[in-house]
Design an enzyme around this catalytic site. Structure first.
Site, mmCIF file in Angstrom:
data_model
loop_
_atom_site.group_PDB
_atom_site.id
_atom_site.type_symbol
_atom_site.label_atom_id
_atom_site.label_comp_id
_atom_site.label_asym_id
_atom_site.label_seq_id
_atom_site.Cartn_x
_atom_site.Cartn_y
_atom_site.Cartn_z
ATOM 1 N N ASP A 78 -23.755 -40.640 -25.192
ATOM 2 C CA ASP A 78 -23.317 -39.464 -25.932
ATOM 3 C C ASP A 78 -24.235 -39.267 -27.129
ATOM 4 O OD1 ASP A 78 -21.788 -37.292 -26.671
ATOM 5 O OD2 ASP A 78 -19.903 -38.391 -26.836
ATOM 6 N N GLY A 79 -24.128 -38.123 -27.757
ATOM 7 C CA GLY A 79 -24.879 -37.844 -28.974
ATOM 8 C C GLY A 79 -24.007 -38.037 -30.201
ATOM 9 N N GLY B 264 -19.866 -30.444 -31.231
ATOM 10 C CA GLY B 264 -19.699 -29.682 -29.990
ATOM 11 C C GLY B 264 -18.257 -29.371 -29.653
ATOM 12 N N GLU C 185 -14.152 -37.234 -26.391
ATOM 13 C CA GLU C 185 -15.230 -38.201 -26.628
ATOM 14 C C GLU C 185 -14.672 -39.527 -27.130
ATOM 15 O OE1 GLU C 185 -19.002 -35.277 -27.688
ATOM 16 O OE2 GLU C 185 -17.647 -35.900 -29.287
#
Length: 227
Positions: free
Chosen positions: A84-85, A100, A106
């Site tokens: 993931d970022g 996002g 997440e």
């Protein structure tokens, strides 16, 4: 000036190296995670055999488009690795995520993962969290109350708006963005936010991240959590 898109792609390439056939892979959300999803799709086309779960409808759709077998997370209890970022990350692997709008999913997928790898470009490392506005996912019923409660923490919350209307997450909730500028004690803040009824989740990721892959120009640094 750094080519941030090239750095995102480079970090994603390095992180995807950890994925092996037979794994169940968590797919993050956002512009950096897109590079990882596309690279995984290319490797699947070359014979990599994996299944995946996605942290957002957008990532789910992209993963299917590039040929991945995507499962519903409702049927999954454990994930091998999630890529993931992050919106910003410290050397101690604490981070702010949720730019996002997928912070709830997440965090759930991260909690279910044996290993969480965060991939970032050179603009994301920070010494102290807070430069990026901290997202809160809030149920619509409680939005006014939560705004008032958060204001007591010394910050003016902003309802996230997209195309002129309040942004809705995949869970149909609102996002409040909190402009703290600097968060001196993230653990204490996390506890305070957790105590506010109506807050579904916050974007402070303090213990979930196992490694960060940071691209700077043509170089990649990997930071692993110290055990």
């Amino acid at each position: 000036m750094a080519d941030l898109e090239a750095e995102k792609a480079l970090a994603a390439l390095r992180a995807v190296d950890e994925v092996e056939s037979g794994m169940l892979v968590g797919l993050g959300t956002g512009s950096t995670a897109v590079y990882a999803i596309r690279e995984l799709g290319r490797r699947v086309a070359r014979g990599l055999t994996i299944t995946a779960v996605a942290t957002s409808n957008a990532s789910d759709a992209l993963a299917r488009q590039v040929g991945m077998n995507v499962l519903s997370f409702e049927d999954v209890a454990e994930v091998d690795v999630t890529i993931d970022g992050a919106d910003e990350i410290t050397p101690g692997l604490t981070a702010i995520k949720g730019g996002g709008g997928a912070l709830l999913r997440e965090k759930v997928v991260a909690a279910a993962s044996r290993r969480v790898i965060i991939i970032v470009d050179s603009s994301k490392p920070v010494a102290t969290l807070g430069k990026f506005k901290l997202p809160l996912e809030v149920i619509p019923f409680a939005i006014s109350w939560v705004k008032s409660a958060v204001a007591c923490l010394g910050v003016t919350p902003e309802v996230r708006v997209r195309n002129g209307v309040p942004f809705r997450t995949d869970q149909a909730n609102f996002i409040l963005d909190l402009p703290f500028e600097s968060i001196a004690d993230p653990q204490r803040l996390a506890l305070a936010l957790d105590a506010i009824p109506g807050v579904v989740e916050h974007g402070l990721f303090l213990n979930e991240i196992d490694a960060a892959v940071i691209a700077r120009g043509s170089e990649v640094e990997v930071i692993n959590r110290q055990t």
